[in-house]
Each structure stands twice: as C-alpha cells, then as structure tokens.
Scaffold this active site. Sequence first.
Site, mmCIF file in Angstrom:
data_model
loop_
_atom_site.group_PDB
_atom_site.id
_atom_site.type_symbol
_atom_site.label_atom_id
_atom_site.label_comp_id
_atom_site.label_asym_id
_atom_site.label_seq_id
_atom_site.Cartn_x
_atom_site.Cartn_y
_atom_site.Cartn_z
ATOM 1 N N SER A 46 0.931 -1.221 -0.035
ATOM 2 C CA SER A 46 -0.158 -0.235 -0.014
ATOM 3 C C SER A 46 0.774 1.182 0.083
ATOM 4 O O SER A 46 0.221 2.604 -0.290
ATOM 5 C CB SER A 46 -0.985 0.086 1.288
ATOM 6 O OG SER A 46 -0.224 -0.318 2.342
ATOM 7 N N ASP A 84 5.302 -7.059 2.636
ATOM 8 C CA ASP A 84 4.725 -7.565 1.330
ATOM 9 C C ASP A 84 5.479 -8.085 0.251
ATOM 10 O O ASP A 84 6.476 -7.101 -0.224
ATOM 11 C CB ASP A 84 3.898 -6.477 0.970
ATOM 12 C CG ASP A 84 2.332 -6.761 1.282
ATOM 13 O OD1 ASP A 84 1.878 -7.771 1.567
ATOM 14 O OD2 ASP A 84 1.562 -5.571 1.153
ATOM 15 N N LYS A 112 4.374 -11.622 3.330
ATOM 16 C CA LYS A 112 2.836 -11.646 3.029
ATOM 17 C C LYS A 112 2.649 -11.732 1.482
ATOM 18 O O LYS A 112 3.285 -11.034 0.659
ATOM 19 C CB LYS A 112 2.143 -10.456 3.590
ATOM 20 C CG LYS A 112 0.702 -10.668 3.031
ATOM 21 C CD LYS A 112 -0.353 -9.683 3.922
ATOM 22 C CE LYS A 112 -0.232 -8.268 3.578
ATOM 23 N NZ LYS A 112 -0.703 -7.902 1.982
ATOM 24 N N GLU A 181 -9.133 -10.098 2.881
ATOM 25 C CA GLU A 181 -9.389 -8.664 2.813
ATOM 26 C C GLU A 181 -10.804 -8.764 2.130
ATOM 27 O O GLU A 181 -11.170 -9.249 1.162
ATOM 28 C CB GLU A 181 -8.376 -8.052 1.848
ATOM 29 C CG GLU A 181 -8.746 -6.498 1.620
ATOM 30 C CD GLU A 181 -7.769 -5.742 1.099
ATOM 31 O OE1 GLU A 181 -6.381 -6.028 1.002
ATOM 32 O OE2 GLU A 181 -7.785 -4.745 0.757
HETATM 33 O O1 KIV Z 1 -0.583 -3.288 1.529
HETATM 34 C C1 KIV Z 1 -1.184 -3.342 2.442
HETATM 35 O O2 KIV Z 1 -1.245 -2.395 3.296
HETATM 36 C C2 KIV Z 1 -1.871 -4.463 2.753
HETATM 37 C C3 KIV Z 1 -3.025 -4.250 3.997
HETATM 38 C C4 KIV Z 1 -4.250 -3.426 3.335
HETATM 39 C C5 KIV Z 1 -3.518 -5.439 4.564
HETATM 40 O O3 KIV Z 1 -2.005 -5.420 2.292
#
Ligand code: KIV
Length: 263
Positions: A46, A84, A112, A181
Amino acid sequence: MSAITLSTLNGLRESNRPFSCLTAYDATFARVASDAGIEVLLVGDSLGMVLQGHSSTLPVTVEQIAYHTQCVARANVDSLIMADLPFMADASLSELLNNAATLIRAGAQVVKIEGNGWMAEGVEALAQRGVPVCAHMGLTPQHVNAFGGYRVQGRDPDDAQRIIDDALALEEAGAALVLLECVPRALAQEVRDALAIPVIGIGAGPDVDGQILVMHDVLGVTQGRVPRFVKNFLFGEASIADAFAAYREAVISHEFPAEEHCF
Ligand code: KIV
C-alpha cells in the site's frame, strides 16, 4: 510487552484475544505503533498508494519494500514485522525464494503473499526454508485489473467455497497466517473456524483473530473515497500515539470492527 512472535499470535488465537496489526513504512511511525503495543507491523505494498501517490500497488518493487522494511525494523520495539511481496515478485519459484530472502534479510519475520490455492507450492517451499508466510486472500489488490476494480470477494456461494478450500490448502502447505480482505463477515468466520492458524481481517468483520488497517486510514488522512471498513481513530484523541493505542484497545475489546464496517 515481550517480543511478539508467531507463537504469541497462536496463543492469542487460542485464548480468543484479538490482536492488532497496522501498516508502517518508516522508523518514526513504526516506533510509535510498536510502543503503543500494536502486535504486528506490516510493511505493505500500500506504500505505492499512500507514500508514492500511485493509483494502485502494482508499481511497487521488492527493493522499495526492502528499504522500508529496514527503516521499520530499526525502530521496532516488540512488534512482529511482516513485509509484502509485491506484484510479480513470485513470477517463478526461484524469484519467489530470492525475493522473500531479500525481505527477511531486510528485517521481516513474515512475508505476505497475495493469491489463492495456486500459491501452495511457493508457500511450501518457503515454509520448508524457514520463511513464515501470510497468505493474503479475498480482495487481493495486486489483482485489481483482473477483478475489474476493488470489489468485495466471496459473495457468490461458489467463490466463498473456493476461498475456504484454498485457505485450507494453503494452511496444509505450511502458511503461518491467513489475511482476508473485503469478504462477507460470515465467510470470514467460516474460514477462521475451518483453520487452526490465526486469521487476520480487513473488511472481513470481527469474527477473526486479528485486525489490520492502513496507518493513514487510522489517522483519518485517507485520500479519495473512504472504504466502509475504515475508522478514524485520531478523532477525539490528543496524539498519534493515543490514536494507535485506541485502535488496539478497540480491537481487543471487540468494539472494532462494528456492524457498519462489515460486508
Ligand atoms: O499493503 C497493505 O497495506 C495491505 C493491507 C491493506 C492488508 O496489504
């Protein structure tokens, strides 16, 4: 607070005590969030939207996530750090392994990955090599073009069943966590009840083990349309530290998410 580990999250799940997760991208906010007791800090892709101003997460690179993970890791106190894997960083098994290693070296403790049952091979390979994986399912923003927008997933009974089956397959492959989500509340509860590992939700209702929000949404500086599942926790608080603590407290006390935040 002592350092949060995956065992801590498993223990909280067992005792039905929800835990809080928040995105963090830099040292100062990471320190404030960790000091407030936020259990998990996510260096989310994000950042492509909230830091870089893109309209999606797709332009974000592994190097950028690694850089922000290093910043967060330097300031972290006791939170578990999750990072991520950005768009296409898992284009092949060897890219997946090398890119996950880059994030772990940068300071992440969990990686993730967005997707579905097809991720099982990669999840297994990472788990075998000691890399804990959080499988991000439901509305996976890296698939925005395939979805035709940011839409709630799993409303259709066949889709809902596929999400449950895929979550079970990913748990079987070795996933340490699942993140759901934007799925209907009832589906999130079904997934949570079907699995033995902690399930984190965003727009997935209260019947899961942990909640996650983007830090900017918690602080009421969302740009554009405010999603239904978001709440401004700075409102009525004296400081950002208090807002983070209020968010955590609302999660633990089951006050957030409320009915109005659910699908
Ligand atoms: O990238 C992010 O911030 C996310 C969250 C919204 C779960 O994947």
